[in-house]
Scaffold this motif. Sequence first.
Motif, mmCIF file in Angstrom:
data_model
loop_
_atom_site.group_PDB
_atom_site.id
_atom_site.type_symbol
_atom_site.label_atom_id
_atom_site.label_comp_id
_atom_site.label_asym_id
_atom_site.label_seq_id
_atom_site.Cartn_x
_atom_site.Cartn_y
_atom_site.Cartn_z
ATOM 1 N N LEU A 162 0.871 -1.180 0.000
ATOM 2 C CA LEU A 162 0.000 0.000 0.000
ATOM 3 C C LEU A 162 0.904 1.225 0.000
ATOM 4 O O LEU A 162 1.745 1.384 0.889
ATOM 5 N N TYR A 163 0.733 2.083 -1.012
ATOM 6 C CA TYR A 163 1.535 3.302 -1.050
ATOM 7 C C TYR A 163 0.649 4.491 -1.409
ATOM 8 O O TYR A 163 -0.394 4.340 -2.065
ATOM 9 N N THR A 164 1.066 5.662 -0.948
ATOM 10 C CA THR A 164 0.349 6.909 -1.220
ATOM 11 C C THR A 164 1.152 7.714 -2.227
ATOM 12 O O THR A 164 2.227 8.222 -1.911
ATOM 13 N N HIS A 254 2.102 -10.430 -7.526
ATOM 14 C CA HIS A 254 1.599 -11.337 -8.553
ATOM 15 C C HIS A 254 0.100 -11.095 -8.719
ATOM 16 O O HIS A 254 -0.496 -10.281 -8.011
ATOM 17 N N ASP A 255 -0.511 -11.821 -9.637
ATOM 18 C CA ASP A 255 -1.906 -11.523 -9.969
ATOM 19 C C ASP A 255 -2.709 -12.809 -10.134
ATOM 20 O O ASP A 255 -3.523 -12.930 -11.043
ATOM 21 N N THR A 256 -2.496 -13.756 -9.216
ATOM 22 C CA THR A 256 -3.228 -15.017 -9.241
ATOM 23 C C THR A 256 -4.505 -14.898 -8.404
ATOM 24 O O THR A 256 -4.727 -13.902 -7.709
ATOM 25 N N ARG A 257 -5.321 -15.945 -8.446
ATOM 26 C CA ARG A 257 -6.541 -15.947 -7.633
ATOM 27 C C ARG A 257 -6.207 -15.838 -6.149
ATOM 28 O O ARG A 257 -6.905 -15.140 -5.409
ATOM 29 N N ALA A 301 7.321 5.173 -11.761
ATOM 30 C CA ALA A 301 8.483 5.392 -10.904
ATOM 31 C C ALA A 301 8.685 4.268 -9.899
ATOM 32 O O ALA A 301 9.641 4.287 -9.126
ATOM 33 N N ARG A 302 7.771 3.282 -9.893
ATOM 34 C CA ARG A 302 7.864 2.185 -8.931
ATOM 35 C C ARG A 302 8.092 0.864 -9.656
ATOM 36 O O ARG A 302 8.260 0.819 -10.872
ATOM 37 N N ASP A 303 8.065 -0.208 -8.865
ATOM 38 C CA ASP A 303 8.255 -1.550 -9.404
ATOM 39 C C ASP A 303 7.162 -1.837 -10.440
ATOM 40 O O ASP A 303 5.983 -1.899 -10.116
ATOM 41 N N GLN A 304 7.570 -2.019 -11.686
ATOM 42 C CA GLN A 304 6.609 -2.233 -12.755
ATOM 43 C C GLN A 304 5.954 -3.608 -12.708
ATOM 44 O O GLN A 304 5.035 -3.885 -13.466
#
Length: 337
Positions: A162-164, A254-257, A301-304
């Motif tokens: 979580l980043y602002t 990651h983007d898994t279930r 600017a962050r981790d792609q």
Amino acid sequence: MSITTVPAPAALALDAATLERLVAAAVAAPSIHNTQPWRFQYDPDTATLAVHSDHVRNPRHTDPVGRALYLSVGAAVFNLRVAARHLGRAARVRLLPEPADPTLLAAVRLTALPPRARGRHQALYDALWRRHTSRLPFADHRVPPQLLGELADAAHIGGTVLYTPDRQETVRLLHLTRRAEQRNTRDDDRSAESRRAISGPAGSPYGIPGSALGPQDSAGRLPMRDFSALRSPGLLPAAPFETTPTVAVLATAHDTRADWLRAGQALEHVLLLATAAGVRTSLFHQALEWPDLRWALRDPARDQHLHVQMLIRFGYGTTRPATPRRTPADVLADLPD
């Protein structure tokens, strides 16, 4: 349901009142369009609650791959964990425990809780019943950086980030959200789903009641979801919103279930902590409903490799009545005598 064969001690068996309290806490979680896409089944032999998805309830055009459904169920699982601790039990969660059953998203086994741990989640449990989305303007009063840091720590504990973002990046994210909102309004299927989300007669346990809707931002900075999909001033009159909104990004590596379920749990942890601190919240999900715009939400600017799961708006303001919920009897099978 054959999730585990380890029998539960008799002392951990749940009576009907305790089980109903646990499930009531679970269904207090947020869900897309307040669809409440979940079902629960209790196994008294193992003191395990199985949490199933209810795809019939999910808006298939707005959430075609079911990612938002998994976030919703994850939030319900976190509420179960909080309520279990309040009731003197630990909750051991297994995500996606039965590959052969794609509707079984989590198994929550209740075990003994050490007495020293029983008071740690009281603030979260109290906030659980008060948390709900605010679609109203917030005051021009900044959320303390210390609190934002605590929210980021909670998300990290849940295996998420979580980043602002800074002001320039926030403007870019809101611009993408506005583009998504415009697409949703022009898309016949999605706009129809959005209109159906507005509750009908009083007493309906689903959807967004008119009392929980909010105005549009008169300055156009904050693209609030227009559930009417009509941009009607009579239905959603414009009002001034905060000039410098605080928006945070919840993302996963990651983007898994399983990542979606973890993100839902982390999201609810963040929302409850904010509520306990007197901070209101609302969710910007529109850009996440379009693959190209979701991809564009990544901060250059962050981790792609981070996958954005939700945009969360924080602030101080008034509130309106909570959205309705189904009763435990509506979503729970095999209620004990």
